[in-house]
Write a protein that holds these residues in place. Sequence first.
Motif, short mmCIF file in Angstrom:
data_model
loop_
_atom_site.label_atom_id
_atom_site.label_comp_id
_atom_site.label_asym_id
_atom_site.label_seq_id
_atom_site.Cartn_x
_atom_site.Cartn_y
_atom_site.Cartn_z
N UNK A 249 -22.57 -31.92 23.55
CA UNK A 249 -23.13 -31.54 22.26
C UNK A 249 -23.46 -32.79 21.44
N UNK A 250 -22.57 -33.76 21.44
CA UNK A 250 -22.80 -34.98 20.67
C UNK A 250 -24.00 -35.74 21.20
N UNK A 251 -24.06 -35.93 22.52
CA UNK A 251 -25.12 -36.76 23.10
C UNK A 251 -26.46 -36.03 23.14
N UNK A 252 -26.41 -34.69 23.25
CA UNK A 252 -27.66 -33.95 23.43
C UNK A 252 -28.21 -33.32 22.18
N UNK A 253 -27.37 -33.14 21.14
CA UNK A 253 -27.82 -32.42 19.95
C UNK A 253 -27.51 -33.19 18.67
N UNK A 254 -26.24 -33.33 18.35
CA UNK A 254 -25.89 -33.86 17.03
C UNK A 254 -26.23 -35.34 16.88
N UNK A 255 -26.12 -36.10 17.97
CA UNK A 255 -26.48 -37.52 17.90
C UNK A 255 -27.96 -37.72 17.67
N UNK A 256 -28.83 -37.19 18.55
CA UNK A 256 -30.27 -37.37 18.35
C UNK A 256 -30.77 -36.81 17.01
N UNK A 257 -30.19 -35.71 16.55
CA UNK A 257 -30.65 -35.08 15.30
C UNK A 257 -29.93 -35.65 14.07
N UNK A 258 -29.04 -36.61 14.28
CA UNK A 258 -28.31 -37.26 13.20
C UNK A 258 -27.54 -36.26 12.33
N UNK A 259 -26.93 -35.33 13.01
CA UNK A 259 -26.10 -34.33 12.33
C UNK A 259 -24.69 -34.92 12.20
N UNK A 260 -24.52 -35.78 11.22
CA UNK A 260 -23.30 -36.58 11.12
C UNK A 260 -22.08 -35.78 10.70
N UNK A 261 -22.28 -34.62 10.10
CA UNK A 261 -21.16 -33.79 9.66
C UNK A 261 -20.87 -32.65 10.63
N UNK A 262 -21.36 -32.76 11.85
CA UNK A 262 -21.19 -31.69 12.84
C UNK A 262 -20.35 -32.21 13.98
N UNK A 263 -19.26 -31.49 14.30
CA UNK A 263 -18.31 -32.01 15.29
C UNK A 263 -17.32 -30.92 15.68
N UNK A 264 -16.64 -31.16 16.77
CA UNK A 264 -15.42 -30.43 17.10
C UNK A 264 -14.23 -31.25 16.57
N UNK A 265 -13.12 -30.58 16.31
CA UNK A 265 -11.88 -31.25 15.93
C UNK A 265 -12.09 -32.33 14.87
N UNK A 266 -12.47 -31.93 13.66
CA UNK A 266 -12.70 -32.93 12.61
C UNK A 266 -11.43 -33.73 12.32
N UNK A 267 -11.59 -35.00 11.95
CA UNK A 267 -10.40 -35.82 11.67
C UNK A 267 -9.70 -35.35 10.41
N UNK A 268 -8.42 -35.70 10.31
CA UNK A 268 -7.62 -35.30 9.15
C UNK A 268 -8.20 -35.83 7.86
N UNK A 269 -8.86 -36.99 7.93
CA UNK A 269 -9.44 -37.58 6.72
C UNK A 269 -10.52 -36.72 6.11
#
Length: 586
Positions: A249-269
């Motif tokens: 998902x990161x390499x194929x979707x969110x990275x190319x589209x610069x979806x910086x707030x999209x992720x699995x398992x968000x950090x505690x911060x």
Amino acid sequence: MFARQAALAAVALAAAVGLVAGAAPATTRPPTGRFDQPHRGFAPPWTVLRRGTPEQAGLDPAPIRTALAQEDAWTRPDPGTGHPMFSGQVTLLAHDGLVVADHASGYALRYADRQGDPLPADRQIPMRTDTVFDLASLSKLFTSIVAVQQLQAGRLDLNATVASYLPEFASHGKGAITIEQLLTHTSGLPPDPSPPLWQYPDLPSRTRAILDTTPRNPPGSTYLYSDLNMLTLQQVLQHVTGRPLDTLVRDGITGPLRMRDTMYNPPASLRPRIAAEEYEQGPGEPQRGLVWGQVHDENAWAMGGVAGHAGVFSTVADVAVLAQTILNGGTYRGHRVLSPYWVRQMLTDFNGRFPGDGHGLGFELDQRWYMGRLDSAATAGHTGFTGTTIVIDPESRSIALQFSNRVHPTRDWGSTNRARRAAADSLADAMAVRAPHGVPSWYSGIGDSSAATLTVPMTSRGAALSVRYSTFVDTEPGADQVPLESSTDGGTTWQPVPVTVTGPGAPPGAQAALSGGTRSWWRAAAQLPAKHGMLRLRWRYTTDPSYTGRGVNVCGVRVSDDHGVLFDGDRDPGAFTADGWTLGGR
């Protein structure tokens, strides 16, 4: 503090979707603001989301303002239930590349326990437009896009069996299930793992449980929405690529589209920006306390937060980028994630044999229960259990996102489908329907369980009558009706008049009542037998108890006989008696 939060949220939205002030780029066609001029292809590939007003998009701002006020009201306690529909929400609306609404209300964190006792005011966190939500089943779209990318690359075959990639999946009669059936929820697998995955001791045993599932129906025989379809697809994708789903998902979707707030398992911060969810502490549940910053779905949690059916966290701004990428045919800001052909496959109904359960390769299609008046055969979307909704309408190039944390503090406060529809309805209602040749039209946009009549009297001269008019019909197909009727006894009794319509997508033959529609104007014609004396004609628009369309427009009414024109509605609009109709309405 709130002003600073609002400013930060605006900056975040601008960064996520590339919003710029002022006019659209010269290479972008000006927005139409029209509901009756459906597009038949993708938006220009250079279309980038940018901030604008409804007026700049050619939209009526009133329906949008009304809907946003209603969304706000749903965050306040209802006198009947004692609690709000949801703790907080964010709505984003876009049309032709212009983000015309980006609105937050209520609270991302509000309650101290499952009973709904509020936290002290200084511990509550207001909802912001850049709040991060657990997308729940909207995650299925990310898994589906990754799968379609592998189809595009030739690593997967749509008609291949799952067992051809994972031989152990063939157990319990699953050998014939195909990749297409996983993507369209026609595999026959049950809705959820049973027992739930969190009851198994470790990740390997949970994976084995997914692959060892016993089907409920023969493959291809039934539509049954199932998390197990996407959990299985996750295993296939990881097998054929050798990479975990979150990396794909990161390499194929969110990275190319610069979806910086999209992720699995968000950090505690990131937790202060994340919408809180349910208190899990009841019998038969994992004892997790307040679920906040972790995936809500227990099976996804058991898979380490990365699952084919749930686990993605994101903002409305990031998901809007994904939606615009689909409208653009698979590309955004010069970064292509899918070819136009494969985007069309994601938006093509593979489930024609299961009426009412339209589904492409990942996207649900034509689901009025949450797509509201943006619904059409081409409208795509998905919902998530936590309260998330995406609606993509290619025909108007519109996006409606309505995210809520409806499971905070409990999943038991009821449905939010009215709020889902309200967002989509407002965008549809804000678009104009303009009559051919610029003449005024009569418009009715009544709600559920309503009736509206448009009546005109005239005197027949004893010759057969020809009735012609133009009409725009966007109703719930089959349920909401627009018959033309006649009366010769002063309106005491009415008889249906068969009408023949021509135009794009017009129903064949003579119809006693029109229903449905194709977002196009139709030319209607009817014949009445010869009769002397007073005659009344009326258009009667009636709706059932649920789901209304954009409404009905009538104009250009002309009644003629062998001697010439008997009545011209454009010249004499004052002759009509309107109940629930307005002249010149949208």
